[in-house]
Write an enzyme that holds these catalytic residues in place. Structure first.
Site, PDB file in Angstrom:
ATOM      1  N   ASP A 117       0.843  -1.204   0.000  1.00  0.00           N
ATOM      2  CA  ASP A 117       0.000   0.000   0.000  1.00  0.00           C
ATOM      3  C   ASP A 117       0.874   1.248   0.000  1.00  0.00           C
ATOM      4  O   ASP A 117       2.097   1.168   0.119  1.00  0.00           O
ATOM      5  CB  ASP A 117      -0.939  -0.028   1.212  1.00  0.00           C
ATOM      6  CG  ASP A 117      -0.207  -0.439   2.478  1.00  0.00           C
ATOM      7  OD1 ASP A 117       0.804   0.196   2.777  1.00  0.00           O
ATOM      8  OD2 ASP A 117      -0.631  -1.432   3.132  1.00  0.00           O
TER       9      ASP A 117
ATOM     10  N   ASP B  15       0.104   4.676 -20.117  1.00  0.00           N
ATOM     11  CA  ASP B  15      -0.205   3.290 -20.459  1.00  0.00           C
ATOM     12  C   ASP B  15      -0.792   3.206 -21.872  1.00  0.00           C
ATOM     13  O   ASP B  15      -1.643   4.024 -22.248  1.00  0.00           O
ATOM     14  CB  ASP B  15      -1.234   2.766 -19.442  1.00  0.00           C
ATOM     15  CG  ASP B  15      -1.467   1.289 -19.548  1.00  0.00           C
ATOM     16  OD1 ASP B  15      -0.523   0.526 -19.310  1.00  0.00           O
ATOM     17  OD2 ASP B  15      -2.605   0.880 -19.868  1.00  0.00           O
TER      18      ASP B  15
ATOM     19  N   GLU C 299       9.026  21.331 -14.614  1.00  0.00           N
ATOM     20  CA  GLU C 299       9.634  20.260 -15.451  1.00  0.00           C
ATOM     21  C   GLU C 299       8.837  18.949 -15.385  1.00  0.00           C
ATOM     22  O   GLU C 299       9.360  17.884 -15.071  1.00  0.00           O
ATOM     23  CB  GLU C 299      11.078  19.992 -15.040  1.00  0.00           C
ATOM     24  CG  GLU C 299      12.009  21.133 -15.355  1.00  0.00           C
ATOM     25  CD  GLU C 299      13.470  20.793 -15.068  1.00  0.00           C
ATOM     26  OE1 GLU C 299      14.327  21.316 -15.799  1.00  0.00           O
ATOM     27  OE2 GLU C 299      13.752  20.013 -14.142  1.00  0.00           O
TER      28      GLU C 299
HETATM   29  C1  NOJ Z   1       0.107  -2.109 -20.128  1.00  0.00           C
HETATM   30  C2  NOJ Z   1       0.283  -2.343 -18.652  1.00  0.00           C
HETATM   31  O1  NOJ Z   1       1.653  -2.261 -18.350  1.00  0.00           O
HETATM   32  C3  NOJ Z   1      -0.318  -3.695 -18.369  1.00  0.00           C
HETATM   33  O2  NOJ Z   1      -0.004  -4.160 -17.082  1.00  0.00           O
HETATM   34  C4  NOJ Z   1      -1.803  -3.619 -18.590  1.00  0.00           C
HETATM   35  O3  NOJ Z   1      -2.362  -4.894 -18.429  1.00  0.00           O
HETATM   36  C5  NOJ Z   1      -2.116  -3.123 -20.004  1.00  0.00           C
HETATM   37  N1  NOJ Z   1      -1.305  -2.025 -20.395  1.00  0.00           N
HETATM   38  C6  NOJ Z   1      -3.544  -2.689 -20.092  1.00  0.00           C
HETATM   39  O4  NOJ Z   1      -3.715  -1.517 -19.362  1.00  0.00           O
END
Ligand code: NOJ
Length: 535
Positions: free
Chosen positions: A30, A201, A269
């Site tokens: 956590d 992501d 930054e």
């Molecule tokens: C990339 C992430 O690093 C991964 O863990 C995730 O399952 C997929 N994208 C979907 O968000």
């Protein structure tokens, strides 16, 4: 030496919050647990932490299924805990990078819940990709999710929604301006709370084109897109050239807008690194053009063999492609989606490769536990939690092995990680790999990382480009040595199974394993080892 701005040659430590340290005895790591261990993180010599998602989430995909991107999931604490973590990190001169997940939300997000309750064609459905079924009742196309199984799930009124990942992760429709507005709100929320940057992501996935077009080999493509599925590299590269839903031009417009938002925080930054796995590799450089993002992950080292030709190509290509847009590369040997490097290429090789990349220009990413030389956890199928395992009926084991919690101290599992049963079991065989044990052993992987990162800061950050000394294309065409010089340091990696002589000048300052023999001006580098020499 100094490198400005801060992120340019930073070493960034990736923390998977669920697996780092459990402060409240529920078997899961956590935010307060991370805060309590920041002195350890600082002692590694890293400059920043990247936190994998800790937002409100039903946790169907390790938190990458976000139900509220502007709050903390109770399993990890609350917003005050996040604020305190950031404050304490900053006190130690550690920057904080948050993970933002713009490709999809969780199906528990209020937008998706509203879409389910609304009619086809409604503005609630327009935030996602809802389509009618084909005339024969089949989904709008044949795409296979990256986690296996169809990319489409049908809702009550017969429409299907698109999900490139799990069915609980509906893809957002980035053609709808409401989506960007909401994400800009999220970016500002976390910047205002104090974060210094973002890991984006699936940064290459936001814009979809040709949604109604089938792919000739959807299953092959889905496998090729997974870091944990082994595949012949030619076959993989050929398939990766055919992805219909990644790396569309429209994504760059989004990052241009975001860059303006980041830059509006003058004096801060704020940086962003793209998770953009694109082909051919030159396309990755588009994400780091001057008016877009700051870094893009180079995933090649997550799959590259321990082979001098392969590694030479990866390093040379990444440096030279990034140079075309005046950017520096990034280097990562492990992350939460791929097998741990020590399991993939071997312990000694993993240490050698780490020392080799720590000398290179650019940013180095270290996945928590990598500094200990942790292997993948050995798990029973009954322990597994990765949606891939379930969506492929166990055919693909998934990524849980890399996510087993860290062993901190003591002789018995779970080695101080928690006083409760950890969410994934920690093997008793990790007894010698605890942080406590490795701190006590000057020859441990942990000491190698600490020493290397200190030397990197002292001699290499800001030291400019590399000159290859020995490789398949340079030096004596010795196929088992790779060597470069940078600033006052010469880095020599011996990839073979026997000791090799080299004529590197200078004084030995660190070696990844074994002992370097020096005689008659020649140096003998141990098998599967890297050494740095200071001139
Ligand atoms: C990339 C992430 O690093 C991964 O863990 C995730 O399952 C997929 N994208 C979907 O968000």
């Amino acid at each position: 030496m100094n490198s400005s701005p801060w992120w340019k040659e930073a070493t960034i430590y990736q923390i998977y919050p669920r697996s780092f340290f459990d402060s409240n005895s529920d078997g899961e790591g956590d935010l307060p647990g991370i805060t309590s261990k920041l002195d350890y993180v600082k002692s590694l010599g890293v400059d920043a932490i990247w936190l994998s998602p800790f937002y409100t989430s039903p946790n169907k995909d390790g938190g990458y299924d976000v139900a509220n991107p502007r709050d903390v999931d109770p399993r990890f604490g609350n917003l005050e805990d996040a604020r305190e973590l950031i404050t304490q990190a900053h006190k130690r001169d550690l920057r904080v990078i948050a993970d933002i997940v713009p490709n999809h939300f969780s199906d528990q997000h209020e937008w998706f819940q509203a879409a389910l309750k609304s009619k086809r064609g409604s503005k609630e459905r327009e935030r996602f990709h809802f389509y009618d079924a084909n005339e024969d009742g089949t989904p709008p196309n044949n795409w296979i999710s990256l986690f296996g199984g169809p990319s489409w799930t049908q809702v009550e009124d017969g429409q299907f929604y698109l999900h490139l990942f799990d069915s609980t992760q509906p893809d957002l429709n980035w053609e709808n301006p409401e989506v960007n507005a909401d994400f800009e709100k999220t970016l500002r929320f976390w910047i205002d709370l104090g974060v210094d940057g973002f890991r984006i992501d699936v940064a290459h996935g936001l814009i979809k084109e040709d949604v109604l077009t089938n792919h000739p080999d959807p299953q092959g493509l889905s496998n090729a897109l997974r870091l944990d599925v082994a595949m012949d590299s030619e076959e993989r590269n050929a398939l990766l050239l055919t992805v219909p839903y990644f790396d569309r031009q429209g994504v760059h417009e989004i990052y241009r807008k975001w860059r303006k938002l980041f830059d509006s925080y003058t004096g801060r930054e704020i940086m962003a690194v793209a998770e953009a796995w694109v082909h051919p590799p030159v396309n990755a450089t588009r994400y780091v053009r001057a008016d877009e993002l700051h870094q893009v992950f180079n995933f090649d080292l997550l799959t590259a063999e321990f082979d001098s030709d392969v590694l030479f190509d990866v390093v040379e290509r990444s440096i030279s492609l990034n140079a075309t847009v005046n950017a520096l590369p990034t280097w990562a040997l492990s992350n939460h989606d791929s097998p741990r490097v020590a399991s993939r290429i071997g312990d000694e090789q993993a240490r050698a490769l780490a020392l080799f990349v720590f000398g290179l220009p650019g940013s180095a990413y270290v996945f928590a536990g990598q500094e200990l030389g942790l292997p993948d956890g050995q798990l029973q199928d009954s322990d597994r939690q990765d949606p891939t395992f379930f969506r492929t009926n166990g055919a693909i084991k998934g990524r849980d092995g890399a996510r087993v919690p860290l062993p901190w101290s003591g002789d018995t599992t779970p080695f101080g990680f928690s006083t409760a049963k950890p969410w994934l079991p920690i093997s008793q065989s990790w007894k010698d790999l605890t942080i406590e044990n490795e701190l006590a052993d000057p020859k441990s992987s942990l000491h190698l990382y600490k020493n290397a990162l200190e030397l990197r800061k002292e001699f290499l950050v800001g030291a400019g480009g590399i000159t290859w000394l020995e490789s398949s294309q340079h030096g004596h065409k010795n196929d088992s040595l790779l060597s470069y010089s940078r600033g006052s340091i010469t880095v020599v990696m011996n990839l073979s199974d026997s000791a090799k002589e080299c004529d590197a000048a200078g004084k030995l300052i660190i070696v990844s394993g074994g002992t370097v023999d020096a005689r008659d001006g020649k140096k003998v580098i141990p098998a599967r080892s890297t050494a740095w020499f200071l001139t």
